[in-house]
Design a protein around this motif. Structure first.
Motif, short mmCIF file in Angstrom:
data_model
loop_
_atom_site.label_atom_id
_atom_site.label_comp_id
_atom_site.label_asym_id
_atom_site.label_seq_id
_atom_site.Cartn_x
_atom_site.Cartn_y
_atom_site.Cartn_z
N CYS A 230 28.45 60.10 -0.81
CA CYS A 230 27.64 59.19 0.02
C CYS A 230 28.52 58.50 1.06
CB CYS A 230 26.97 58.15 -0.87
SG CYS A 230 26.14 56.86 0.06
N LEU A 231 28.23 58.74 2.32
CA LEU A 231 29.08 58.19 3.38
C LEU A 231 28.97 56.67 3.47
CD1 LEU A 231 27.61 57.35 6.36
CD2 LEU A 231 26.98 59.73 6.18
N VAL A 232 27.84 56.09 3.10
CA VAL A 232 27.72 54.63 3.15
C VAL A 232 28.61 53.99 2.09
CG1 VAL A 232 26.14 52.69 2.77
CG2 VAL A 232 25.44 54.60 4.22
N SER A 233 28.55 54.47 0.86
CA SER A 233 29.41 53.91 -0.18
C SER A 233 30.89 54.08 0.17
CB SER A 233 29.14 54.59 -1.52
OG SER A 233 27.86 54.28 -1.99
N ARG A 234 31.23 55.22 0.72
CA ARG A 234 32.62 55.45 1.11
C ARG A 234 33.03 54.58 2.29
NH1 ARG A 234 31.44 60.80 1.92
NH2 ARG A 234 32.75 60.75 3.76
N SER A 235 32.09 54.06 3.04
CA SER A 235 32.38 53.26 4.23
C SER A 235 32.35 51.76 3.98
CB SER A 235 31.35 53.58 5.33
OG SER A 235 31.37 54.94 5.66
N MET A 236 32.01 51.35 2.82
CA MET A 236 31.74 49.93 2.61
C MET A 236 32.95 49.01 2.75
SD MET A 236 28.61 49.46 0.09
CE MET A 236 27.00 49.66 0.82
N ARG A 237 34.12 49.50 2.82
CA ARG A 237 35.28 48.66 3.12
C ARG A 237 35.70 48.87 4.57
NH1 ARG A 237 36.19 44.38 0.36
NH2 ARG A 237 38.31 44.45 1.11
N THR A 238 34.77 49.31 5.38
CA THR A 238 35.04 49.60 6.77
C THR A 238 35.39 48.33 7.55
OG1 THR A 238 34.20 50.82 8.68
CG2 THR A 238 32.65 49.37 7.59
N VAL A 239 36.10 48.51 8.61
CA VAL A 239 36.44 47.38 9.49
C VAL A 239 35.21 47.02 10.31
CG1 VAL A 239 37.86 46.71 11.48
CG2 VAL A 239 38.85 48.07 9.63
N VAL A 240 34.91 45.76 10.41
CA VAL A 240 33.85 45.27 11.29
C VAL A 240 34.54 44.68 12.51
CG1 VAL A 240 31.94 43.66 11.57
CG2 VAL A 240 32.28 44.82 9.38
N GLU A 241 34.26 45.26 13.65
CA GLU A 241 34.89 44.82 14.89
C GLU A 241 33.93 43.91 15.63
OE1 GLU A 241 36.06 46.97 19.05
OE2 GLU A 241 36.50 48.04 17.20
N LEU A 242 34.37 42.73 15.98
CA LEU A 242 33.54 41.74 16.67
C LEU A 242 33.92 41.73 18.15
CD1 LEU A 242 31.45 39.42 16.39
CD2 LEU A 242 33.40 37.89 16.08
N GLN A 243 32.92 41.89 19.01
CA GLN A 243 33.13 41.83 20.46
C GLN A 243 32.11 40.84 21.03
OE1 GLN A 243 32.71 45.92 21.78
NE2 GLN A 243 34.74 46.45 21.04
N PRO A 244 32.36 39.54 20.86
CA PRO A 244 31.36 38.54 21.24
C PRO A 244 31.25 38.33 22.75
CG PRO A 244 33.33 37.46 20.47
CD PRO A 244 33.54 38.94 20.27
N GLU A 245 30.07 37.87 23.14
CA GLU A 245 29.80 37.48 24.52
C GLU A 245 29.04 36.17 24.45
OE1 GLU A 245 26.66 38.81 27.86
OE2 GLU A 245 27.92 40.42 27.10
N VAL A 246 29.48 35.16 25.17
CA VAL A 246 28.81 33.86 25.17
C VAL A 246 28.48 33.52 26.61
CG1 VAL A 246 29.06 31.39 24.66
CG2 VAL A 246 30.09 33.09 23.13
N SER A 247 27.24 33.06 26.81
CA SER A 247 26.85 32.63 28.15
C SER A 247 26.14 31.28 28.04
CB SER A 247 25.95 33.67 28.81
OG SER A 247 24.80 33.88 28.03
N VAL A 248 25.91 30.67 29.18
CA VAL A 248 25.25 29.36 29.22
C VAL A 248 23.87 29.55 29.83
CG1 VAL A 248 25.35 27.02 30.17
CG2 VAL A 248 27.47 28.19 29.46
N ALA A 249 22.86 28.97 29.17
CA ALA A 249 21.49 29.08 29.66
C ALA A 249 21.35 28.37 31.00
CB ALA A 249 20.52 28.48 28.64
N ALA A 250 20.54 28.93 31.85
CA ALA A 250 20.29 28.30 33.14
C ALA A 250 19.55 26.98 32.94
CB ALA A 250 19.45 29.23 34.02
N ALA A 251 19.87 25.99 33.75
CA ALA A 251 19.21 24.68 33.66
C ALA A 251 17.74 24.83 34.01
CB ALA A 251 19.89 23.68 34.60
#
Length: 149
Positions: free
Chosen positions: A127-148
């Motif tokens: 099962c590829l999911v079970s074998r992947s469960m210690r996989t690296v989670v890569e975070l690529q965040p983007e933050v913006s500011v709402a328009a007034a």
């Protein structure tokens, strides 16, 4: 370097409170998600924890069915209950530390019982999911500011 075989895009959007909506391309239905009731969520919704445990169970099922078909095992029915155990570690962080799969396989002939058991084990090992469960989670965040307003 590994060769990319396929990708599985998913997006989530916050609705309100502790609820969100998960979506994926390809005609998949949207899925309302929420924090578990144990963490202040509304209850009655799919949670990330359910989806995590469910992915292991679903992967076992689909892998078993594929292996049984290749092996020409005559199966009458297959289902799989799963339970994820959430623990709080010494570091005070939560983790699903174990997933217990409880598959039930019904074969058509008594002489296939042992082979079905071996194929059930092979499905978990494959099962590829079970074998992947210690996989690296890569975070690529983007933050913006709402328009007034």
């Amino acid at each position: 370097m590994a060769e990319i075989h396929s990708t599985y895009p998913v997006s989530v959007r916050w609705l309100d409170g502790k609820r969100g909506l998960a979506a994926a391309p390809g005609g998949l239905p949207d899925l309302e998600i929420a924090s578990p009731a144990e963490f202040g969520g509304p209850g009655g919704r799919w949670t990330p924890e359910h989806l995590f445990v469910g992915s292991a169970s679903a992967c076992w099922l689909t892998t078993f069915v594929a292996i049984a078909e290749i092996s020409r095992l005559e199966v009458a029915a297959v289902d799989c209950d799963a339970e994820g155990i959430l623990e709080k570690g010494d570091d005070r962080r939560y983790a699903i530390t174990r997933i217990v799969l409880r598959p039930r396989v019904v074969v058509r002939r008594e002489e296939d019982r042992d082979r079905a058991l071996r194929l059930a084990q092979k499905a978990e090992e494959s099962c590829l999911v079970s074998r992947s469960m210690r996989t690296v989670v890569e975070l690529q965040p983007e933050v913006s500011v709402a328009a007034a307003a």
